[in-house]
Design a protein around this motif. Sequence first.
Motif, mmCIF file in Angstrom:
data_model
loop_
_atom_site.group_PDB
_atom_site.id
_atom_site.type_symbol
_atom_site.label_atom_id
_atom_site.label_comp_id
_atom_site.label_asym_id
_atom_site.label_seq_id
_atom_site.Cartn_x
_atom_site.Cartn_y
_atom_site.Cartn_z
ATOM 1 N N VAL A 184 0.506 44.962 28.812
ATOM 2 C CA VAL A 184 1.356 44.866 29.999
ATOM 3 C C VAL A 184 2.002 46.211 30.265
ATOM 4 O O VAL A 184 2.548 46.839 29.349
ATOM 5 C CB VAL A 184 2.461 43.799 29.814
ATOM 6 N N TYR A 185 1.938 46.650 31.512
ATOM 7 C CA TYR A 185 2.628 47.881 31.922
ATOM 8 C C TYR A 185 3.478 47.554 33.137
ATOM 9 O O TYR A 185 2.990 46.965 34.108
ATOM 10 C CB TYR A 185 1.630 48.983 32.283
ATOM 11 N N CYS A 186 4.757 47.921 33.070
ATOM 12 C CA CYS A 186 5.668 47.657 34.184
ATOM 13 C C CYS A 186 6.428 48.925 34.544
ATOM 14 O O CYS A 186 7.074 49.537 33.693
ATOM 15 C CB CYS A 186 6.662 46.547 33.845
ATOM 16 N N SER A 187 6.349 49.264 35.819
ATOM 17 C CA SER A 187 7.049 50.450 36.308
ATOM 18 C C SER A 187 8.240 50.086 37.180
ATOM 19 O O SER A 187 8.980 50.975 37.618
ATOM 20 C CB SER A 187 6.083 51.317 37.124
ATOM 21 N N ASN A 188 8.446 48.785 37.441
ATOM 22 C CA ASN A 188 9.501 48.405 38.373
ATOM 23 C C ASN A 188 10.395 47.270 37.898
ATOM 24 O O ASN A 188 11.495 47.088 38.416
ATOM 25 C CB ASN A 188 8.902 48.035 39.733
ATOM 26 N N LEU A 189 9.953 46.488 36.921
ATOM 27 C CA LEU A 189 10.712 45.329 36.458
ATOM 28 C C LEU A 189 10.530 45.134 34.955
ATOM 29 O O LEU A 189 9.587 45.647 34.366
ATOM 30 C CB LEU A 189 10.234 44.049 37.175
#
Length: 289
Positions: free
Chosen positions: A117-122
């Motif tokens: 999983v990669y998250c840049s906003n949340l």
Amino acid sequence: MPAPSLSGAQKARAALAERLRELRMDAEITGRELAGRCGWSESKSSRIENAKTAPTDADIRAWCTACGTPERAADLIAANRQVTSMYVEWRRLERAGLRHLQQSSVDLYQRTRRFHVYCSNLIPGLFQTTAYATALLETIAGFRRIPNDAAEAAGVRVRRARSVQEGNHRLAALVEETVLHYRIGDVGVMAGQLGQLLSLMSLPSVSLGVIPAAAERRGIMWPLETFTMFDQRLVRVELLSASVKITAPSEVALYLRAFEQLSTLAVHGAQARALIVAAIEKLTTAENG
């Protein structure tokens, strides 16, 4: 720059169009003859055959019948529907409610053994608290102008995450440091959420990396769209307007390579904890300030 995740759907659409073209050529008829047999314009045949117009189920049946191969229709319709499912607008996914959307993917999460999983906003959904998820889903419901069943949807999301955290799964997650400071909900909600990150980091099945805002990215990777990879077979990318499903092995491999490069930028363990604690302290200072 166009979203690279759309290319898989485009390639699949082109492959379907090629199969239809081959049926016509095997039948030894022209595009004009096919159009006449189907009762539509020659330009429509051309648009379908060149992947400029997506055929309907009825179009595929008519095409196969015109080519003398009606038995091929079922397989081609199934392929066409698979292409369509690669890119689905949120308004279609959410028309039955946010709770239903969360519930619809429970089986996928439970069968998956390895997540990237990669998250840049949340904060990633698999790490969200009930309060954070509720605040986020309420915002989504308001923005998309759909019925607000955020509380029920958040409950499903958290239970889904718990089943992954407690089961025979492995979860590798990366977040940009800025995610720790994007305030979803009030100070209490964010403090609780950041505290949960610290707690989940201790699970043996979880690897959480934080990419510092000051990380040197030259020659490595730029911030990407949020994505989740399921067993290195399926990638789901979240855009503002739609959910994109990627299954083409070459593209799944591309996202895995991006994840691996992003991992080299991230800090883990004590250094990651320090960034999370600093975000909590900043919240506390702001509240008392």
